[in-house]
Motif scaffolding. Structure first.
Motif, short mmCIF file in Angstrom:
data_model
loop_
_atom_site.label_atom_id
_atom_site.label_comp_id
_atom_site.label_asym_id
_atom_site.label_seq_id
_atom_site.Cartn_x
_atom_site.Cartn_y
_atom_site.Cartn_z
N GLU A 4 0.82 -1.20 0.00
CA GLU A 4 0.00 0.00 0.00
C GLU A 4 0.86 1.26 0.00
OE1 GLU A 4 0.46 -1.51 4.24
OE2 GLU A 4 0.06 -2.34 2.27
N ASP A 5 2.17 1.10 0.24
CA ASP A 5 3.06 2.25 0.22
C ASP A 5 3.36 2.73 -1.19
OD1 ASP A 5 3.50 2.89 2.80
OD2 ASP A 5 5.37 1.78 3.00
N VAL A 6 3.30 1.84 -2.16
CA VAL A 6 3.67 2.19 -3.52
C VAL A 6 2.50 1.92 -4.46
CG1 VAL A 6 5.31 1.82 -5.40
CG2 VAL A 6 6.04 1.45 -3.03
N LYS A 7 2.10 2.99 -5.16
CA LYS A 7 1.04 2.86 -6.15
C LYS A 7 1.57 3.39 -7.48
CE LYS A 7 -2.71 4.25 -2.87
NZ LYS A 7 -2.30 3.36 -1.84
N VAL A 8 1.10 2.80 -8.57
CA VAL A 8 1.47 3.35 -9.88
C VAL A 8 0.21 3.55 -10.69
CG1 VAL A 8 2.98 3.15 -11.87
CG2 VAL A 8 3.56 1.92 -9.78
N LEU A 9 0.00 4.78 -11.15
CA LEU A 9 -1.11 5.06 -12.05
C LEU A 9 -0.61 4.78 -13.46
CD1 LEU A 9 -2.03 6.55 -9.44
CD2 LEU A 9 -3.08 8.25 -10.91
N CYS A 10 -1.29 3.85 -14.14
CA CYS A 10 -0.82 3.35 -15.43
C CYS A 10 -1.91 3.40 -16.48
CB CYS A 10 -0.41 1.88 -15.30
SG CYS A 10 0.91 1.57 -14.14
N PHE A 11 -1.49 3.20 -17.71
CA PHE A 11 -2.42 2.93 -18.80
C PHE A 11 -1.88 1.70 -19.51
CE2 PHE A 11 -5.52 3.31 -21.95
CZ PHE A 11 -4.97 3.43 -23.22
N TRP A 12 -2.71 0.68 -19.75
CA TRP A 12 -2.22 -0.62 -20.19
C TRP A 12 -1.38 -0.57 -21.46
CZ3 TRP A 12 -3.50 -2.81 -24.89
CH2 TRP A 12 -4.54 -2.18 -25.60
N ALA A 13 -1.67 0.40 -22.37
CA ALA A 13 -0.95 0.46 -23.65
C ALA A 13 0.17 1.49 -23.65
CB ALA A 13 -1.93 0.75 -24.79
N GLU A 32 0.78 -1.28 -5.98
CA GLU A 32 -0.61 -1.39 -6.41
C GLU A 32 -0.75 -0.76 -7.79
OE1 GLU A 32 -3.34 0.70 -3.86
OE2 GLU A 32 -5.04 0.29 -5.20
N TYR A 33 -1.28 -1.52 -8.72
CA TYR A 33 -1.45 -1.04 -10.09
C TYR A 33 -2.82 -0.39 -10.21
CZ TYR A 33 -2.12 -1.44 -15.20
OH TYR A 33 -2.36 -1.18 -16.54
N ILE A 34 -2.87 0.84 -10.65
CA ILE A 34 -4.16 1.54 -10.79
C ILE A 34 -4.32 1.97 -12.25
CG2 ILE A 34 -5.60 3.43 -9.97
CD1 ILE A 34 -3.90 3.48 -7.42
N GLU A 35 -5.21 1.28 -12.96
CA GLU A 35 -5.43 1.57 -14.38
C GLU A 35 -6.14 2.90 -14.53
OE1 GLU A 35 -4.45 -0.16 -17.03
OE2 GLU A 35 -5.54 0.91 -18.60
N GLN A 36 -5.67 3.70 -15.48
CA GLN A 36 -6.29 4.98 -15.78
C GLN A 36 -6.88 4.96 -17.17
OE1 GLN A 36 -6.37 7.82 -13.56
NE2 GLN A 36 -5.90 6.03 -12.31
N ASP A 37 -8.03 5.56 -17.35
CA ASP A 37 -8.58 5.78 -18.68
C ASP A 37 -8.05 7.14 -19.13
OD1 ASP A 37 -11.95 5.94 -20.12
OD2 ASP A 37 -9.96 6.31 -20.98
N LYS A 53 -0.92 16.06 -16.43
CA LYS A 53 -2.16 15.27 -16.48
C LYS A 53 -1.94 13.94 -17.20
CE LYS A 53 -4.96 19.55 -16.75
NZ LYS A 53 -3.86 20.43 -16.37
N LYS A 54 -0.78 13.32 -16.95
CA LYS A 54 -0.46 12.10 -17.70
C LYS A 54 -0.03 10.98 -16.78
CE LYS A 54 1.21 14.17 -22.00
NZ LYS A 54 2.40 14.46 -22.80
N VAL A 55 -0.11 9.76 -17.32
CA VAL A 55 0.52 8.62 -16.66
C VAL A 55 1.92 8.48 -17.24
CG1 VAL A 55 -1.63 7.39 -16.23
CG2 VAL A 55 -0.41 7.01 -18.39
N PRO A 56 2.82 7.82 -16.53
CA PRO A 56 2.64 7.23 -15.21
C PRO A 56 2.79 8.24 -14.07
CG PRO A 56 4.85 6.79 -15.99
CD PRO A 56 4.17 7.54 -17.10
N VAL A 57 2.18 7.91 -12.94
CA VAL A 57 2.47 8.60 -11.70
C VAL A 57 2.84 7.53 -10.69
CG1 VAL A 57 1.65 10.14 -9.88
CG2 VAL A 57 0.72 10.35 -12.20
N LEU A 58 3.96 7.70 -10.04
CA LEU A 58 4.33 6.82 -8.92
C LEU A 58 3.95 7.54 -7.65
CD1 LEU A 58 6.13 4.16 -8.18
CD2 LEU A 58 7.81 5.87 -7.49
N VAL A 59 3.27 6.85 -6.77
CA VAL A 59 2.97 7.46 -5.47
C VAL A 59 3.66 6.62 -4.41
CG1 VAL A 59 1.19 8.28 -3.90
CG2 VAL A 59 0.72 8.20 -6.35
N HIS A 60 4.58 7.21 -3.69
CA HIS A 60 5.32 6.50 -2.66
C HIS A 60 5.23 7.28 -1.36
CE1 HIS A 60 9.39 5.18 -0.81
NE2 HIS A 60 8.45 4.31 -0.51
N ALA A 61 4.81 6.61 -0.30
CA ALA A 61 4.62 7.28 0.99
C ALA A 61 3.78 8.54 0.78
CB ALA A 61 5.97 7.63 1.60
N SER A 62 2.72 8.41 -0.02
CA SER A 62 1.76 9.47 -0.30
C SER A 62 2.28 10.63 -1.15
CB SER A 62 1.18 10.04 0.99
OG SER A 62 0.54 9.02 1.71
#
Lengths: 229, 221
Positions: A4-13, A32-37, A53-62
């Motif tokens: 839960e400390d590390v999240k990545v906002l991604c787009f599959w392609a 945690e992989y978080i798919e973005q449209d 306003k783009k992916v990827p975004v890495l969120v670490h320790a908030s």
């Protein structure tokens, strides 16, 4: 450190968010992989990356980090196992130089070649092939850009091994001629067969369908992209 | 380490080369500066930077490094005195992000603005100002982007302080409105007052002549 400390906002392609996943997986960091449209951006994405306003975004320790190369360096500095960048400053500069080169010269050119038409396609293809030729010299005699192991430059250039063949199919064109570029083609095989990489590729059929659609949408206005060549 | 160990291939009016000069000087690293005529590039430069054929190129122990931002990181990793990048990875990511932002959004727009006129120039000036607005928020309340001391981001963005006023003069435009960007203007004063920064600036009149001629080439009117 829990996932839960590390999240990545991604787009599959997206080749950019996949880079981040490759780096985390090589280092054995849970996330945690978080798919973005990306065509219907979430409030979360717009909050975390208000400037681009783009992916990827890495969120670490908030805390959010954006821009894939900036994220790769952050990951390498934060988790010390399986170092991605070489130790020596000159080798590091070398890796950063070639990562920027491929990003500025090959990335746009290959996409533009896929969506453009007539002479413009030829122009883009020439830029793409010239870039590949230079990269070929860099990989000659090596298994990976990083040496025996996958490193920063393999991750930065890894999209070539999977996205360009899709662009070639969608655009009915050839960039990565195996006769002309045997070393890159050998590297592509090594890269795609690596267990961490192989494990995490988007389905090829879906990619082809997706980029066919992108081509249809972008083609009418491709002239706007020519300035990037 | 003798001065013959470090050479910088540069062009006097290059904002990119200036970054490298500032970094070396802040760290007290001796170097030999080799002026290149970028309209008549030396064989040596073409050998040292065959891919881009551009300045600046730093040569250390006979090994060339090209691309100013890559050179800055190399300098910081090689000479440990006066660290340019912050220590903390998140702060480093923050600095790199803003360096890239200024490079892609401000530098590109400002360059177009100094070479164009009419509607095209107006559009570029607006884009440059939008980028400035975001940078203004970043510097608010700080003496330097690096905090109390000049750091990596000050060096990367530093060209604004000296090149933009020249470009504004040459192209009859305004980007750095002091009423709109008070924090940036305060930073500019602090930055240009720093003895190391001030000491190495290229001559303004030479720069004005150079940029006038670049502009004339593109739009002879």
């Amino acid at each position: 450190m829990g996932s839960e400390d590390v999240k990545v906002l991604c787009f599959w392609a997206s080749p950019f968010s996949l880079r981040v996943e490759w780096a985390l997986k090589l280092k054995g960091v849970d996330y945690e992989y978080i798919e973005q449209d990306v065509f219907n951006k979430s409030t979360l994405l717009l909050e975390l990356n208000p400037i681009h306003k783009k992916v990827p975004v890495l969120v670490h320790a908030s805390k959010p980090i954006v821009e894939s190369f900036v994220i790769l360096e952050y990951i390498d500095e934060t988790w010390k196992q399986h170092p991605l960048l070489p130790h020596d400053p000159y080798q590091r500069a070398h890796a950063r130089f070639w990562a920027n080169f491929a990003e500025n010269k090959l990335l746009y050119a290959s996409f533009i070649a896929m969506v453009a038409s007539g002479d413009d396609t030829e122009k883009a293809l020439n830029v793409a092939r010239d870039s590949v030729e230079k990269i070929e010299q860099e990989i000659k005699g090596k298994k990976f850009f990083g040496g025996d192991n996958i490193g920063y430059l393999d991750i930065a250039l890894g999209w070539i091994s999977y996205w360009i063949p899709v662009y070639e199919e969608v655009g009915s064109m050839q960039i990565l001629d195996p006769l002309r570029f045997p070393a890159i083609n050998a590297w592509m095989t090594n890269f795609l067969n690596h267990p961490v990489i192989k494990d995490r590729l988007p389905p090829r059929d879906d990619m082809v369908a997706y980029f066919h659609t992108r081509k249809k949408i972008v083609s009418p206005t491709y002239h706007d992209l020519m300035k990037y060549l | 380490m003798g001065s013959e160990d470090v050479k910088l291939f540069n062009f006097h009016a290059s904002p990119f080369g200036q970054r490298v000069i500032w970094a070396l000087k802040l760290k007290g690293v001796d170097y030999e500066c080799i002026e290149e005529d970028i309209f008549n590039k030396s064989n040596l430069l073409l050998e040292l930077n065959p891919v881009h054929k551009k300045v600046p190129v730093l040569v250390h122990r006979n090994k060339p490094i090209a691309e100013s931002l890559v050179i800055l990181e190399y300098i910081d990793e090689t000479w440990k005195q006066y660290p340019l990048m912050p220590q903390n990875p998140y702060q480093r990511a923050h600095a790199r992000f803003w360096a890239n932002f200024a490079e892609q959004k401000l530098l590109v727009a400002a360059r177009i603005a100094r070479l164009s006129s009419g509607e095209e120039q107006g559009k570029a000036v607006n884009e440059a100002r939008e980028a400035m607005e975001k940078i203004e928020e970043e510097i608010k309340g700080k003496k330097f982007f690096g905090g109390d001391k000049i750091g990596y981001l000050d060096i990367v963005i530093g060209w604004i302080s000296y090149w933009i006023p020249v470009w504004e003069e040459v192209a009859s435009m305004k980007i750095l409105d002091p009423l709109k960007f008070p924090a940036i203007n305060a930073w500019i004063t602090n930055f240009l007052s720093h003895p190391t920064i001030n000491d190495t600036l290229p001559q303004r009149d030479k720069m004005v002549v150079y940029y006038h001629s670049r502009r004339k080439e593109v739009s002879p009117s």
